[in-house]
Scaffold this motif. Sequence first.
Motif, PDB file in Angstrom:
ATOM      1  N   THR A 270       0.840  -1.193   0.000  1.00  0.00           N
ATOM      2  CA  THR A 270       0.000   0.000   0.000  1.00  0.00           C
ATOM      3  C   THR A 270       0.878   1.247   0.000  1.00  0.00           C
ATOM      4  O   THR A 270       1.806   1.367   0.806  1.00  0.00           O
ATOM      5  N   PHE A 271       0.575   2.164  -0.926  1.00  0.00           N
ATOM      6  CA  PHE A 271       1.317   3.419  -1.053  1.00  0.00           C
ATOM      7  C   PHE A 271       0.386   4.590  -0.724  1.00  0.00           C
ATOM      8  O   PHE A 271      -0.742   4.644  -1.219  1.00  0.00           O
ATOM      9  N   GLU A 272       0.870   5.515   0.069  1.00  0.00           N
ATOM     10  CA  GLU A 272       0.125   6.729   0.379  1.00  0.00           C
ATOM     11  C   GLU A 272       0.934   7.938  -0.042  1.00  0.00           C
ATOM     12  O   GLU A 272       2.114   8.071   0.310  1.00  0.00           O
ATOM     13  N   THR A 273       0.299   8.820  -0.818  1.00  0.00           N
ATOM     14  CA  THR A 273       0.907  10.089  -1.219  1.00  0.00           C
ATOM     15  C   THR A 273       0.005  11.224  -0.741  1.00  0.00           C
ATOM     16  O   THR A 273      -1.076  10.993  -0.183  1.00  0.00           O
ATOM     17  N   ASP A 274       0.431  12.451  -0.988  1.00  0.00           N
ATOM     18  CA  ASP A 274      -0.407  13.598  -0.613  1.00  0.00           C
ATOM     19  C   ASP A 274      -1.700  13.616  -1.402  1.00  0.00           C
ATOM     20  O   ASP A 274      -2.709  14.187  -0.947  1.00  0.00           O
ATOM     21  N   ASP A 275      -1.710  12.994  -2.582  1.00  0.00           N
ATOM     22  CA  ASP A 275      -2.881  13.069  -3.460  1.00  0.00           C
ATOM     23  C   ASP A 275      -3.776  11.839  -3.419  1.00  0.00           C
ATOM     24  O   ASP A 275      -4.887  11.870  -3.969  1.00  0.00           O
ATOM     25  N   GLY A 276      -3.303  10.745  -2.815  1.00  0.00           N
ATOM     26  CA  GLY A 276      -4.150   9.561  -2.831  1.00  0.00           C
ATOM     27  C   GLY A 276      -3.486   8.354  -2.211  1.00  0.00           C
ATOM     28  O   GLY A 276      -2.382   8.423  -1.657  1.00  0.00           O
ATOM     29  N   GLN A 277      -4.203   7.231  -2.328  1.00  0.00           N
ATOM     30  CA  GLN A 277      -3.711   5.955  -1.808  1.00  0.00           C
ATOM     31  C   GLN A 277      -3.962   4.878  -2.843  1.00  0.00           C
ATOM     32  O   GLN A 277      -5.031   4.835  -3.466  1.00  0.00           O
ATOM     33  N   ALA A 278      -2.975   4.019  -3.029  1.00  0.00           N
ATOM     34  CA  ALA A 278      -3.102   2.934  -4.002  1.00  0.00           C
ATOM     35  C   ALA A 278      -2.415   1.701  -3.455  1.00  0.00           C
ATOM     36  O   ALA A 278      -1.665   1.751  -2.477  1.00  0.00           O
ATOM     37  N   ARG A 279      -2.681   0.571  -4.104  1.00  0.00           N
ATOM     38  CA  ARG A 279      -2.029  -0.671  -3.703  1.00  0.00           C
ATOM     39  C   ARG A 279      -1.562  -1.415  -4.939  1.00  0.00           C
ATOM     40  O   ARG A 279      -2.103  -1.238  -6.039  1.00  0.00           O
ATOM     41  N   VAL A 280      -0.548  -2.248  -4.732  1.00  0.00           N
ATOM     42  CA  VAL A 280      -0.048  -3.148  -5.768  1.00  0.00           C
ATOM     43  C   VAL A 280      -0.113  -4.563  -5.223  1.00  0.00           C
ATOM     44  O   VAL A 280       0.398  -4.840  -4.128  1.00  0.00           O
ATOM     45  N   LEU A 281      -0.743  -5.451  -5.968  1.00  0.00           N
ATOM     46  CA  LEU A 281      -0.794  -6.873  -5.626  1.00  0.00           C
ATOM     47  C   LEU A 281       0.219  -7.608  -6.493  1.00  0.00           C
ATOM     48  O   LEU A 281       0.179  -7.520  -7.722  1.00  0.00           O
ATOM     49  N   ASP A 282       1.147  -8.315  -5.845  1.00  0.00           N
ATOM     50  CA  ASP A 282       2.172  -9.082  -6.548  1.00  0.00           C
ATOM     51  C   ASP A 282       1.963 -10.562  -6.302  1.00  0.00           C
ATOM     52  O   ASP A 282       1.776 -10.990  -5.149  1.00  0.00           O
ATOM     53  N   PHE A 283       2.034 -11.361  -7.351  1.00  0.00           N
ATOM     54  CA  PHE A 283       1.953 -12.814  -7.193  1.00  0.00           C
ATOM     55  C   PHE A 283       2.506 -13.506  -8.420  1.00  0.00           C
ATOM     56  O   PHE A 283       2.584 -12.928  -9.510  1.00  0.00           O
ATOM     57  N   MET A 284       2.909 -14.743  -8.225  1.00  0.00           N
ATOM     58  CA  MET A 284       3.236 -15.631  -9.329  1.00  0.00           C
ATOM     59  C   MET A 284       2.095 -16.624  -9.463  1.00  0.00           C
ATOM     60  O   MET A 284       1.662 -17.207  -8.460  1.00  0.00           O
ATOM     61  N   PRO A 285       1.586 -16.831 -10.664  1.00  0.00           N
ATOM     62  CA  PRO A 285       0.374 -17.642 -10.831  1.00  0.00           C
ATOM     63  C   PRO A 285       0.642 -19.121 -10.568  1.00  0.00           C
ATOM     64  O   PRO A 285       1.730 -19.636 -10.801  1.00  0.00           O
ATOM     65  N   ILE A 286      -0.384 -19.779 -10.074  1.00  0.00           N
ATOM     66  CA  ILE A 286      -0.344 -21.214  -9.816  1.00  0.00           C
ATOM     67  C   ILE A 286      -1.023 -21.945 -10.963  1.00  0.00           C
ATOM     68  O   ILE A 286      -2.049 -21.498 -11.488  1.00  0.00           O
ATOM     69  N   ARG A 287      -0.465 -23.056 -11.364  1.00  0.00           N
ATOM     70  CA  ARG A 287      -1.017 -23.835 -12.464  1.00  0.00           C
ATOM     71  C   ARG A 287      -2.442 -24.279 -12.158  1.00  0.00           C
ATOM     72  O   ARG A 287      -2.727 -24.850 -11.122  1.00  0.00           O
ATOM     73  N   GLU A 288      -3.365 -24.004 -13.052  1.00  0.00           N
ATOM     74  CA  GLU A 288      -4.740 -24.485 -12.957  1.00  0.00           C
ATOM     75  C   GLU A 288      -5.082 -25.141 -14.289  1.00  0.00           C
ATOM     76  O   GLU A 288      -5.271 -24.476 -15.302  1.00  0.00           O
ATOM     77  N   HIS A 289      -5.140 -26.456 -14.306  1.00  0.00           N
ATOM     78  CA  HIS A 289      -5.263 -27.170 -15.575  1.00  0.00           C
ATOM     79  C   HIS A 289      -6.610 -26.940 -16.257  1.00  0.00           C
ATOM     80  O   HIS A 289      -6.737 -27.135 -17.448  1.00  0.00           O
TER      81      HIS A 289
END
Length: 633
Positions: A77-96
């Motif tokens: 989660t990032f907070e700046t003077d103008d707003g707040q945002a988030r980044v979701l990081d992941f490596m995908p799991i195999r789904e056949h």
Amino acid sequence: MEYLPISEYGVVGNDDRCALVGRNGSIDWCCFPHLEDASVFARLLDADRGGHFAVSPVADFESSHRYLDRTNVLETTFETDDGQARVLDFMPIREHEAPGHGDERFQQALYRRLECERGRVDFGVEFAPRFDYARVDPSFDRMNDGVLACGDTERLGLYADDDVDLEVVADEGRVDGTVTLEADEGCWIGVQYGGREPLASVDRDEALEATKHYWREWLGGRDGSPASMPEHWHEHVVRSELVLKLLIHHETGAIPAAATTSVPEKIGDPRTWDYRYNWIRDAKFTVQALHDTGHREEARHYFEWFSELARRGPDEIQPLYGLHGETDVEEIELEHLSGYRDTGPVRIGNGAAPQFQIDAYGTIVQALYETVQFDEETTITDDEWSAICELVDFVCDNWEKKDAGIWEFRDERRHFLHSKLLCWVALDRGLALATENGFDAPLDRWREGREAIREAIEERGYSDSAGSFVQHFESDEAIDATALLIPIYEFLPPEDERVQSTIDTVCDRLTTEDGLVVRFVDSDIRRDEEEAFGLCSFWLVDALVLSNQLERAREYFENVLECASPLGLYSEKIDPEDGTLLGNFPQAFSHLGLINSVTYLARALDADGEVTPEDFDPDNVETLFRRGDPPEP
């Protein structure tokens, strides 16, 4: 650029690979196509040359990160003077079931979801891959929806939604990008190793949901840990389970010691090693931890790994292997990289592989014995028993030899106490397997060997002047934390005066007021260490529980919990002065120790986790490495 503290990194990954993501939004360590392969991002090991993939607000920001509940999906989660945002990081799991997901290349990717939660946030992107441990600079080809980075033989595709404006800065070997998000807006950006496909055909939202579901389904049980685990330690156990699962190689069941190489054990010290290998010595702790957290399939897979190793024959056994069983892991120094916080050398491969470590044989026999004890569906075949017999016979013939020991001293050989203890374990558990299962074995020979080792340990391994079992037979003063394993392996009962004196000495000479334990002091082999070793700190907790020092055990345990990173992750070592995490990260050994210590404490405490020494019965608190019958006097 300044180096981030290790504690400010999270780790994401899947079956075969991991990436370290900083709290500043930068991916500073990632290897493709697998964890043991060459890096594509290695700013962790050289801030200028290593390469990275950063996503963060353009304006000044404050940031924090956490894992989505019971997953390895990281939210920053990032907070700046103008707003707040988030980044979701992941490596995908195999789904056949999903189109394209059955392709193994589907998992050789990393996805980043950017979302603005309030106000407005301008994001900047820096994509600067450096192939083959930064020995190959990339060229770039534009694609309709991104950029393809090209090395000599490798390709890494950068995908971005249309809202992301990308610019190739060829003379500086990077791609810059910008995107502006208003409240409730989001976009995707990601990388795919090997080129553009199959990422182009993947629904990223579905991949995110499938990945979250996978981790939670894998945990199972009472939201992830057995009901016997005290509630207030539940989250610590769950995070340790998820770390172990990240590291487990899905093809072979092997578990690397850590996801990184060459993070120093001490800043400015050249003890920098590659830990992306499977060490035999980890097996005895791993089997127990997997069983106690209910992950029997992984435990069986690990059993099969060690059963296969045993069949190679005693002369072929080495302390560590590649994750596919490779034996040739030659150590090489990468002189062009400066190392984490300029502490080199950076090494790939590990020179300990050809060492003679006789404790490895006891570890294999113990791991096989443990698996059979815990899992009724696992049996030892005739071929496996024949291989075990060869290992035990080898120990009978060679236990009197000097070796490099568990700490892998590179220029010295000694009669290490831990090595002799594991030789005793090999014979003791070999006898137990033979007698309990009716296997043919030279029982008299093994019993004679076991007794000879016992006499040697008791006569040459204990120092009256130190009041403790010592590091090796040639010393009267070198104190080593491995002596804490004597009651845990049931070589001697916890109430034995020598065991209690050893615990007291370890507490006095190796342990801080907070219960952090260094590996050894007063050794003639190497100078004293100032950094605490995570696993040794958990060993002390276990030994204290067996000694009915429950309040002290719990106090020390909870103090060690405080040393984890904000995300609940451990490296190999801890600086007792300021809590700085040191060594490769995340460290399987440390997380195994945590799980096993919770197991010990849970057996000794009541359901609410309260200390009840008046109700404590040592016979009800089995050691992790159960022998079954009481040890011989």
